[in-house]
Write a protein that holds these residues in place. Structure first.
Motif, mmCIF file in Angstrom:
data_model
loop_
_atom_site.group_PDB
_atom_site.id
_atom_site.type_symbol
_atom_site.label_atom_id
_atom_site.label_comp_id
_atom_site.label_asym_id
_atom_site.label_seq_id
_atom_site.Cartn_x
_atom_site.Cartn_y
_atom_site.Cartn_z
ATOM 1 N N ALA A 1 -0.064 2.196 -7.661
ATOM 2 C CA ALA A 1 0.734 2.965 -6.760
ATOM 3 C C ALA A 1 1.724 2.068 -5.900
ATOM 4 O O ALA A 1 2.674 2.530 -5.575
ATOM 5 C CB ALA A 1 -0.427 3.578 -5.614
ATOM 6 N N SER A 2 1.536 0.842 -5.797
ATOM 7 C CA SER A 2 2.253 -0.054 -5.050
ATOM 8 C C SER A 2 3.565 -0.239 -6.029
ATOM 9 O O SER A 2 4.710 -0.442 -5.442
ATOM 10 C CB SER A 2 1.595 -1.392 -4.696
ATOM 11 O OG SER A 2 0.584 -1.286 -3.828
ATOM 12 N N GLN B 1 4.516 -8.488 -7.678
ATOM 13 C CA GLN B 1 3.135 -8.624 -7.346
ATOM 14 C C GLN B 1 2.431 -7.495 -8.399
ATOM 15 O O GLN B 1 1.487 -7.785 -8.804
ATOM 16 C CB GLN B 1 2.674 -8.709 -5.967
ATOM 17 C CG GLN B 1 2.873 -10.159 -5.282
ATOM 18 C CD GLN B 1 2.746 -9.913 -3.805
ATOM 19 O OE1 GLN B 1 2.374 -8.678 -3.254
ATOM 20 N NE2 GLN B 1 2.598 -11.333 -3.121
ATOM 21 N N SER B 2 2.694 -6.265 -7.926
ATOM 22 C CA SER B 2 2.110 -5.412 -8.613
ATOM 23 C C SER B 2 2.407 -4.898 -10.005
ATOM 24 O O SER B 2 1.562 -4.794 -10.869
ATOM 25 C CB SER B 2 2.708 -3.831 -7.981
ATOM 26 O OG SER B 2 2.720 -3.742 -6.578
ATOM 27 N N THR C 1 10.496 -5.720 -0.659
ATOM 28 C CA THR C 1 10.267 -4.636 -1.873
ATOM 29 C C THR C 1 10.012 -5.385 -3.057
ATOM 30 O O THR C 1 9.398 -4.927 -4.115
ATOM 31 C CB THR C 1 11.224 -3.555 -1.858
ATOM 32 O OG1 THR C 1 11.105 -3.326 -0.504
ATOM 33 C CG2 THR C 1 10.732 -2.383 -2.688
ATOM 34 N N SER D 1 -6.768 4.389 -5.917
ATOM 35 C CA SER D 1 -5.703 4.764 -4.559
ATOM 36 C C SER D 1 -6.211 6.073 -4.354
ATOM 37 O O SER D 1 -6.642 6.830 -4.857
ATOM 38 C CB SER D 1 -4.250 4.580 -5.176
ATOM 39 O OG SER D 1 -3.907 5.541 -5.959
ATOM 40 N N LYS E 1 -4.621 0.798 -6.811
ATOM 41 C CA LYS E 1 -3.435 0.907 -5.837
ATOM 42 C C LYS E 1 -2.497 -0.006 -6.310
ATOM 43 O O LYS E 1 -1.193 -0.011 -5.783
ATOM 44 C CB LYS E 1 -4.286 -0.058 -4.641
ATOM 45 C CG LYS E 1 -5.439 0.870 -3.677
ATOM 46 C CD LYS E 1 -6.029 0.107 -2.695
ATOM 47 C CE LYS E 1 -6.867 0.976 -2.034
ATOM 48 N NZ LYS E 1 -7.457 0.290 -0.676
ATOM 49 N N ALA E 2 -2.668 -1.092 -7.216
ATOM 50 C CA ALA E 2 -1.653 -1.908 -7.707
ATOM 51 C C ALA E 2 -0.554 -0.951 -8.300
ATOM 52 O O ALA E 2 0.709 -1.110 -8.331
ATOM 53 C CB ALA E 2 -2.222 -2.989 -8.699
ATOM 54 N N GLU F 1 -6.799 -4.593 -4.834
ATOM 55 C CA GLU F 1 -5.892 -3.598 -5.597
ATOM 56 C C GLU F 1 -6.275 -2.981 -6.879
ATOM 57 O O GLU F 1 -5.811 -2.177 -7.444
ATOM 58 C CB GLU F 1 -4.489 -4.686 -5.886
ATOM 59 C CG GLU F 1 -3.895 -5.305 -4.781
ATOM 60 C CD GLU F 1 -3.148 -4.172 -4.126
ATOM 61 O OE1 GLU F 1 -2.428 -3.319 -4.756
ATOM 62 O OE2 GLU F 1 -3.310 -4.073 -2.919
ATOM 63 N N SER G 1 5.612 2.865 -5.587
ATOM 64 C CA SER G 1 6.197 2.846 -4.235
ATOM 65 C C SER G 1 7.211 1.915 -4.285
ATOM 66 O O SER G 1 8.450 2.231 -3.716
ATOM 67 C CB SER G 1 5.195 2.733 -3.259
ATOM 68 O OG SER G 1 3.985 3.753 -3.359
ATOM 69 N N SER G 2 7.237 0.858 -4.991
ATOM 70 C CA SER G 2 8.286 -0.184 -4.775
ATOM 71 C C SER G 2 9.469 0.223 -5.551
ATOM 72 O O SER G 2 10.636 0.084 -5.121
ATOM 73 C CB SER G 2 8.009 -1.615 -5.132
ATOM 74 O OG SER G 2 7.456 -1.400 -6.626
ATOM 75 N N LEU H 1 6.890 -6.951 -3.478
ATOM 76 C CA LEU H 1 5.741 -5.911 -3.707
ATOM 77 C C LEU H 1 5.765 -5.635 -5.519
ATOM 78 O O LEU H 1 4.785 -5.464 -6.064
ATOM 79 C CB LEU H 1 6.010 -4.899 -3.006
ATOM 80 C CG LEU H 1 5.037 -3.873 -3.081
ATOM 81 C CD1 LEU H 1 3.618 -4.020 -2.822
ATOM 82 C CD2 LEU H 1 5.436 -2.547 -2.124
#
Length: 176
Positions: free
Chosen positions: A10-11, A63-64, A57, A82, A7-8, A78, A14-15, A60
């Motif tokens: 994917a984030s 962090q990711s 964003t 995902s 998920k990290a 995370e 996405s960001s 995010l």
């Protein structure tokens, strides 16, 4: 498990996509017309919203990026796999794609058919999509809500909203 399946990651992707979109949206606001002697310009509100989105964003993204590059603990949420964005495997993604298509159709048909008719049709589809099946609720709500909203905007707020094929209704309301 690969880092690219978390998920990290994917984030992180996405960001990056969101940052590109926010930059594009901000550049679009630079082309808005400027009104002399007006303190608040047409681009002011969209730019404030874009600034806020950009800040969150970037947070995010950072962090990711930290989680992907430094690694994560096993129990970190995370670090889970995902979800798939393949609409054939994930019905939620397919529904989201359908809603996006409906939004594009809405904007395309808005001027041609008018606000009330297009909004009524789209709201019927959306109510069915979210699980409402009772025609006693769907039909009156999908007709009355856009009609009342149009009346409020047209009569009270004097906003000229396209009526399309229902132009005779506007003419009738103007006579009253």
């Amino acid at each position: 498990m690969k880092k690219t399946q978390t998920k990290a990651f994917a984030s992180l992707i996405s960001s990056l996509i969101l940052i590109a979109f926010e930059i594009w949206a901000y550049v679009q606001t630079l082309g808005f017309r400027v009104h002399k002697r007006a303190h608040v310009q047409p681009a002011t509100f969209p730019q404030i919203m874009i600034y806020g989105m950009f800040i969150f964003t970037v947070i995010l993204f950072v962090q990711s990026l930290i989680k992907v590059t430094r690694g994560m603990k096993e129990n970190d949420p995370e670090n889970e796999i995902s979800a798939s964005i393949n609409p054939f495997k994930n019905s939620g993604v397919a529904a989201a794609m359908f809603v996006i298509v409906l939004c594009v159709l809405y904007t395309f048909l808005f001027d041609k058919l008018g606000y009330v008719l297009v909004s009524a049709c789209i709201s019927v589809i959306m109510m069915i999509l979210i699980g409402k099946r009772d025609p006693k609720i769907i039909i009156p709500v999908s007709i009355l809500v856009p009609l009342i909203m149009w009346l409020i905007f047209y009569k009270l707020l004097t906003v000229n909203i396209p009526m399309g094929v229902l132009q005779p209704l506007r003419d009738l309301v103007d006579k009253i």
